[in-house]
Design an enzyme around this catalytic site. Structure first.
Site, short mmCIF file in Angstrom:
data_model
loop_
_atom_site.label_atom_id
_atom_site.label_comp_id
_atom_site.label_asym_id
_atom_site.label_seq_id
_atom_site.Cartn_x
_atom_site.Cartn_y
_atom_site.Cartn_z
N ASP A 115 0.83 -1.19 0.00
CA ASP A 115 0.00 0.00 0.00
C ASP A 115 0.87 1.25 0.00
O ASP A 115 1.63 1.49 0.94
CB ASP A 115 -0.88 -0.02 1.25
CG ASP A 115 -1.94 1.07 1.25
OD1 ASP A 115 -2.00 1.85 0.29
OD2 ASP A 115 -2.71 1.13 2.23
N ASP A 124 -2.50 6.29 -5.73
CA ASP A 124 -2.70 5.38 -4.61
C ASP A 124 -2.88 3.96 -5.14
O ASP A 124 -3.74 3.71 -5.98
CB ASP A 124 -3.94 5.81 -3.82
CG ASP A 124 -4.18 4.96 -2.59
OD1 ASP A 124 -3.20 4.49 -1.99
OD2 ASP A 124 -5.36 4.76 -2.23
#
Length: 472
Positions: A148, A350
């Site tokens: 992430d 992201d």
């Protein structure tokens, strides 16, 4: 008379030739501005075998990336599109919520028992994420972690699970079985540094602790610790700071935890800066039947087609990678979107957000232009956060208009059809973008739009690069 007929015949032939050439040129231009695809390519067979990426196997500092749904994943969970999009929206809302909050007095660093403090709100992991396998401890314990770019702390569930642990596919890591494990003291500078990032200091007796709550009510808490991390046989790191989770709950969907790739000091790229110079790249596969790769450093080679854009700071977040979107084009025509629409909101890239989110005015312009180019196709009802959908039943091929994003510095990222569409079923294929609720909500360049590209995060250069054909 014959001469006149010859002249007329010549004129007709020339006219037909010009018409033919003009038509061919129009068709050629039309094909350039559209992507013609087989509709079957939108729905890879669930029984298809896993196809391994050659890049990950040929580079010593690479890990194979797998979508958690599909034959390449060790988790092998079944996809639920509504859950994927529901959790995706929860993640986006938690990002927007966090960035809209201003620090208060209760956010200042204070020393207390971690059980007496509320969780610091983090970002929802979502469920459309990608996983890698990382070795933790001595002897090495292989664990499947979500990676992430929106998070810093690497963590995994740990025995004895003093609070509780959710169900994961791999055996839960037992620190008592590892000769290289150690807790970080509450008086350690590492604990103080971590506290300065989170605005709070958590201690359990003399041990440094952490507590993170996510936007979907998932949470992890435990000890801030040091451990050996093994990426490959040649890339092994001692004393990496990570979270050993003793109480974990929520929708982590079988993964053992998280590999944090954010910009903060506690992220894995920051901790391995002496080896990799804070540079990493990844390629997300086009479908779950393929693997992609996550590569640290530059030993794997960077594409000669890379185009970079600078990274900007997003509000007060030290973890997120901010990008400056300056324009969007459909069918090679730039949309009339004032630059202030993007600068007011700001933007990030992201890996954990599935579908790209845009400011309301930018999304409205994109949707309108896309619809105009799709008038030949039957529309159908929207689903979840996606409101522009089509019924491709009975069609072998479709033509999808090009969509391109322009970033600061002249970098243009062109999206092919798989990065423009979200396919539920043949009768419901949707535009894979959504609008934010408010004009000042952050725009997010999501992972569907990043598929098959080599995406490079260059820490020293404060830039992110994009190149086509990074993986299948």
């Amino acid at each position: 008379m014959n001469n006149l007929l010859n002249i007329i015949t010549t004129i007709i032939c020339v006219w037909l030739s010009w018409s033919s050439a003009d038509g061919a040129q129009k068709r050629e231009n039309e094909e350039v501005s559209f992507h013609r695809i087989q509709t079957s390519s939108l729905f890879p067979s669930s029984s298809a075998p896993c196809v391994l990426s050659p890049t990950a196997s040929n580079t010593k500092s690479s890990l194979r990336v797998a979508h958690r749904y599909g034959p390449c994943s060790s988790l092998r969970t079944s996809p639920d599109h509504d859950d994927i999009l529901r959790l995706d929206q929860a993640r986006v809302k938690s990002i927007h919520s966090n960035l809209s909050k201003k620090p208060t007095a209760r956010d200042r660093i204070s020393q207390s028992q971690s059980t007496d403090l509320q969780a610091r709100e983090g970002f929802t992991l979502g469920s459309g994420n990608y996983i890698v396998t990382v070795g933790i401890g001595t002897p090495k314990h292989d664990l499947s972690l979500v990676f992430d770019t929106g998070s810093d702390l690497t963590w995994t569930q740990c025995e004895p699970c003093i609070g509780s642990c959710y169900t994961q596919k791999d055996p839960i890591f037992n620190p008592s079985s590892s000769s290289s494990y150690s807790n970080i003291s509450c008086s350690s500078p590492v604990c103080d540094s971590f506290a300065s990032q989170t605005r709070r200091k958590y201690c359990s007796a003399s041990n440094c602790a952490y507590l993170i709550g996510y936007g979907d009510n998932s949470s992890t808490s435990g000890y801030l610790s040091k451990e050996k991390i093994t990426l490959t046989n040649t890339d092994v790191f001692d004393n990496i700071n990570f979270g050993c989770g003793q109480s974990n709950s929520g929708l982590f969907n079988g993964s053992a935890g998280l590999l944090g790739l954010g910009r903060g000091k506690s992220s894995f790229p920051s901790q391995t800066v002496m080896k990799y110079n804070n540079i990493f790249s990844y390629c997300l596969p086009s479908s779950p039947k393929y693997t992609g790769h996550l590569t640290f450093g530059t030993s794997g080679g960077l594409s000669s087609s890379l185009k970079y854009t600078s990274v900007s700071t997003v509000h007060e977040s030290a973890s997120l990678y901010g990008l400056d979107i300056v324009g969007i084009s459909v069918d090679d025509k730039e949309l009339e979107i004032p630059l202030t629409v993007f600068t007011t909101a700001g933007s990030i890239i992201d890996s954990g957000t599935v579908t790209t989110r845009l400011p309301p005015k930018a999304y409205a312009a994109l949707r309108t232009a896309f619809k105009e180019k799709m008038l030949n196709y039957t529309t159908t009802l929207g689903r979840s956060i996606l409101d522009t959908c089509y019924d491709f039943t009975g069609l072998e091929t479709v033509e999808i208009p090009k969509v391109s994003f322009s970033f600061k510095g002249g970098t243009v990222v062109e999206l092919d059809a798989i990065r423009v569409l979200y396919a539920f079923k043949m009768s419901q294929v949707c535009l894979a973008f959504a609008g934010n609720d408010k004009d000042d909500d952050l725009a997010i360049f999501g992972n569907i739009q990043q598929k098959t590209m080599q995406v490079v995060y260059d820490g020293p250069g404060d830039r992110v690069g994009f190149a086509p054909n990074g993986c299948m």
